[in-house]
Design a protein around this motif. Sequence first.
Motif, PDB file in Angstrom:
ATOM      1  N   ILE A  10       0.796  -1.232   0.000  1.00 10.97           N
ATOM      2  CA  ILE A  10       0.000   0.000   0.000  1.00 10.97           C
ATOM      3  C   ILE A  10       0.826   1.279   0.000  1.00 10.97           C
ATOM      4  CG2 ILE A  10      -1.983  -1.109   1.068  1.00 10.97           C
ATOM      5  CD1 ILE A  10      -1.066  -0.039   3.755  1.00 10.97           C
ATOM      6  N   GLY A  11       2.125   1.181   0.306  1.00  8.40           N
ATOM      7  CA  GLY A  11       2.940   2.388   0.315  1.00  8.40           C
ATOM      8  C   GLY A  11       2.374   3.435   1.239  1.00  8.40           C
ATOM      9  N   GLU A  12       2.218   4.652   0.732  1.00 12.39           N
ATOM     10  CA  GLU A  12       1.668   5.747   1.530  1.00 12.39           C
ATOM     11  C   GLU A  12       0.139   5.787   1.490  1.00 12.39           C
ATOM     12  OE1 GLU A  12       2.208   9.669   0.030  1.00 12.39           O
ATOM     13  OE2 GLU A  12       2.319   8.996  -2.063  1.00 12.39           O
ATOM     14  N   GLY A  13      -0.481   4.828   0.794  1.00  7.91           N
ATOM     15  CA  GLY A  13      -1.935   4.787   0.720  1.00  7.91           C
ATOM     16  C   GLY A  13      -2.530   5.556  -0.439  1.00  7.91           C
ATOM     17  N   TYR A  14      -1.683   6.023  -1.361  1.00  8.51           N
ATOM     18  CA  TYR A  14      -2.158   6.855  -2.470  1.00  8.51           C
ATOM     19  C   TYR A  14      -3.141   6.101  -3.363  1.00  8.51           C
ATOM     20  CZ  TYR A  14      -1.877  10.242  -6.319  1.00  8.51           C
ATOM     21  OH  TYR A  14      -2.175  11.172  -7.287  1.00  8.51           O
ATOM     22  N   THR A  15      -2.797   4.865  -3.713  1.00  6.47           N
ATOM     23  CA  THR A  15      -3.692   4.064  -4.554  1.00  6.47           C
ATOM     24  C   THR A  15      -5.001   3.771  -3.843  1.00  6.47           C
ATOM     25  OG1 THR A  15      -1.856   3.032  -5.742  1.00  6.47           O
ATOM     26  CG2 THR A  15      -3.944   1.855  -5.764  1.00  6.47           C
ATOM     27  N   LEU A  16      -4.927   3.457  -2.554  1.00 16.72           N
ATOM     28  CA  LEU A  16      -6.136   3.189  -1.769  1.00 16.72           C
ATOM     29  C   LEU A  16      -7.095   4.375  -1.827  1.00 16.72           C
ATOM     30  CD1 LEU A  16      -4.522   1.632   1.446  1.00 16.72           C
ATOM     31  CD2 LEU A  16      -5.662   0.387  -0.401  1.00 16.72           C
ATOM     32  N   MET A  17      -6.561   5.567  -1.638  1.00 24.84           N
ATOM     33  CA  MET A  17      -7.408   6.763  -1.618  1.00 24.84           C
ATOM     34  C   MET A  17      -7.961   7.092  -3.001  1.00 24.84           C
ATOM     35  SD  MET A  17      -5.496   9.171   1.238  1.00 24.84           S
ATOM     36  CE  MET A  17      -3.815   8.880   0.690  1.00 24.84           C
ATOM     37  N   ARG A  18      -7.179   6.822  -4.052  1.00 23.76           N
ATOM     38  CA  ARG A  18      -7.678   7.048  -5.412  1.00 23.76           C
ATOM     39  C   ARG A  18      -8.855   6.110  -5.704  1.00 23.76           C
ATOM     40  NH1 ARG A  18      -4.443   9.778  -9.376  1.00 23.76           N
ATOM     41  NH2 ARG A  18      -6.233   9.283 -10.701  1.00 23.76           N
ATOM     42  N   MET A  19      -8.725   4.857  -5.313  1.00 26.76           N
ATOM     43  CA  MET A  19      -9.807   3.886  -5.520  1.00 26.76           C
ATOM     44  C   MET A  19     -11.024   4.248  -4.664  1.00 26.76           C
ATOM     45  SD  MET A  19      -8.730   1.622  -7.733  1.00 26.76           S
ATOM     46  CE  MET A  19      -7.432   0.512  -8.294  1.00 26.76           C
ATOM     47  N   TYR A  20     -10.773   4.626  -3.426  1.00 26.71           N
ATOM     48  CA  TYR A  20     -11.865   4.963  -2.503  1.00 26.71           C
ATOM     49  C   TYR A  20     -12.662   6.165  -3.001  1.00 26.71           C
ATOM     50  CZ  TYR A  20     -14.227   5.830   1.974  1.00 26.71           C
ATOM     51  OH  TYR A  20     -15.167   6.016   2.962  1.00 26.71           O
ATOM     52  N   SER A  21     -11.977   7.131  -3.599  1.00 27.82           N
ATOM     53  CA  SER A  21     -12.648   8.331  -4.105  1.00 27.82           C
ATOM     54  C   SER A  21     -13.593   8.011  -5.260  1.00 27.82           C
ATOM     55  CB  SER A  21     -11.612   9.365  -4.559  1.00 27.82           C
ATOM     56  OG  SER A  21     -10.932   8.928  -5.723  1.00 27.82           O
ATOM     57  N   LYS A  22     -13.418   6.820  -5.869  1.00 23.54           N
ATOM     58  CA  LYS A  22     -14.289   6.399  -6.966  1.00 23.54           C
ATOM     59  C   LYS A  22     -15.470   5.566  -6.476  1.00 23.54           C
ATOM     60  CE  LYS A  22     -11.446   6.690 -11.039  1.00 23.54           C
ATOM     61  NZ  LYS A  22     -12.508   7.461 -11.727  1.00 23.54           N
ATOM     62  N   GLY A  23     -15.633   5.457  -5.159  1.00 25.03           N
ATOM     63  CA  GLY A  23     -16.767   4.723  -4.617  1.00 25.03           C
ATOM     64  C   GLY A  23     -16.591   3.221  -4.644  1.00 25.03           C
ATOM     65  N   MET A  24     -15.342   2.765  -4.658  1.00 29.67           N
ATOM     66  CA  MET A  24     -15.070   1.339  -4.682  1.00 29.67           C
ATOM     67  C   MET A  24     -14.902   0.803  -3.261  1.00 29.67           C
ATOM     68  SD  MET A  24     -12.366   1.418  -7.882  1.00 29.67           S
ATOM     69  CE  MET A  24     -12.536  -0.292  -8.375  1.00 29.67           C
ATOM     70  N   ASN A  25     -15.123  -0.495  -3.094  1.00 36.84           N
ATOM     71  CA  ASN A  25     -14.886  -1.157  -1.811  1.00 36.84           C
ATOM     72  C   ASN A  25     -13.419  -1.547  -1.751  1.00 36.84           C
ATOM     73  OD1 ASN A  25     -17.707  -1.103  -1.089  1.00 36.84           O
ATOM     74  ND2 ASN A  25     -18.020  -2.778  -2.531  1.00 36.84           N
ATOM     75  N   VAL A  26     -12.669  -0.907  -0.866  1.00 37.98           N
ATOM     76  CA  VAL A  26     -11.210  -0.947  -0.934  1.00 37.98           C
ATOM     77  C   VAL A  26     -10.594  -1.720   0.228  1.00 37.98           C
ATOM     78  CG1 VAL A  26      -9.121   0.455  -1.051  1.00 37.98           C
ATOM     79  CG2 VAL A  26     -11.231   1.286  -2.105  1.00 37.98           C
TER      80      VAL A  26
END
Length: 258
Positions: A53-69
């Motif tokens: 997950i690193g710094e969580g950047y990908t997680l937050m990008r996915m979450y902002s699209k309404g995905m279950n992360v």
Amino acid sequence: MSENMQTLDNYLAKLNFEGDMDVWENNRIKLDYVFKKINSYLKPGMSTCDIGIGEGYTLMRMYSKGMNVTGIDIAKFSIEYLKEQFIQKDFDINLIYGDIAKIDLDKNQFDIITCFDVLEHTSPDGLKPSIESIKKCLKNNGLLIGTLPLREDLDESKVACPKCAHEFHRYGHFHSFESISAIADKLGSDFQLIKFGEVPYTWFKSNLLNKTATFTLQRSEEHTSELQSHSFISYAVFCLKKKIIIPLHYSTELPLPT
């Protein structure tokens, strides 16, 4: 996973979050290019898992699209640090501490799995079980999207601990790949290559190069030759689809009339 690797993973995570290392922050440029190319695949309500997950950047990008992360990481420091951050921001993101090569996840759980700059960090005997674990929890026709180093001379980045003389790659890399086909071979025949591209590694330290770097993902069927070699290290970006796997006991034969 050895004690040395656990210590290194946590040490590097702490450096990126609290110290002078900015590898993850610099990676955002590369990830932004990737997200532009995969944006059409990302739909609200889809289940997605980011490995490493690193710094969580990908997680937050996915979450902002309404995905279950969901996020999985081998560095306990990263999991605990980001859990605190997400609680403060009221982000409903599931975080799991564990080694993808050993963790037990539900079958056919995710629509999309991302692993940016991850598989090169798996130990020599951990790459195959990591791929098997990813394959298990990815749905049929689900997408595996990731990046891997191309043509890296691993010996050039070897360092040694001044206390115990243990030698290791300064960023924890165990694998490099010569071509897209080498990556496809390692990932196995259960995946179909949908798109691939190449991003020069050299833009990490230059804002000018960040702005002018060219990155394209092109349909694999349009290319029959290998990517051309370069004098610098670069990263391959790939998007693969998990093929529909039919159980061996499955039969299309109709039952005999009685």
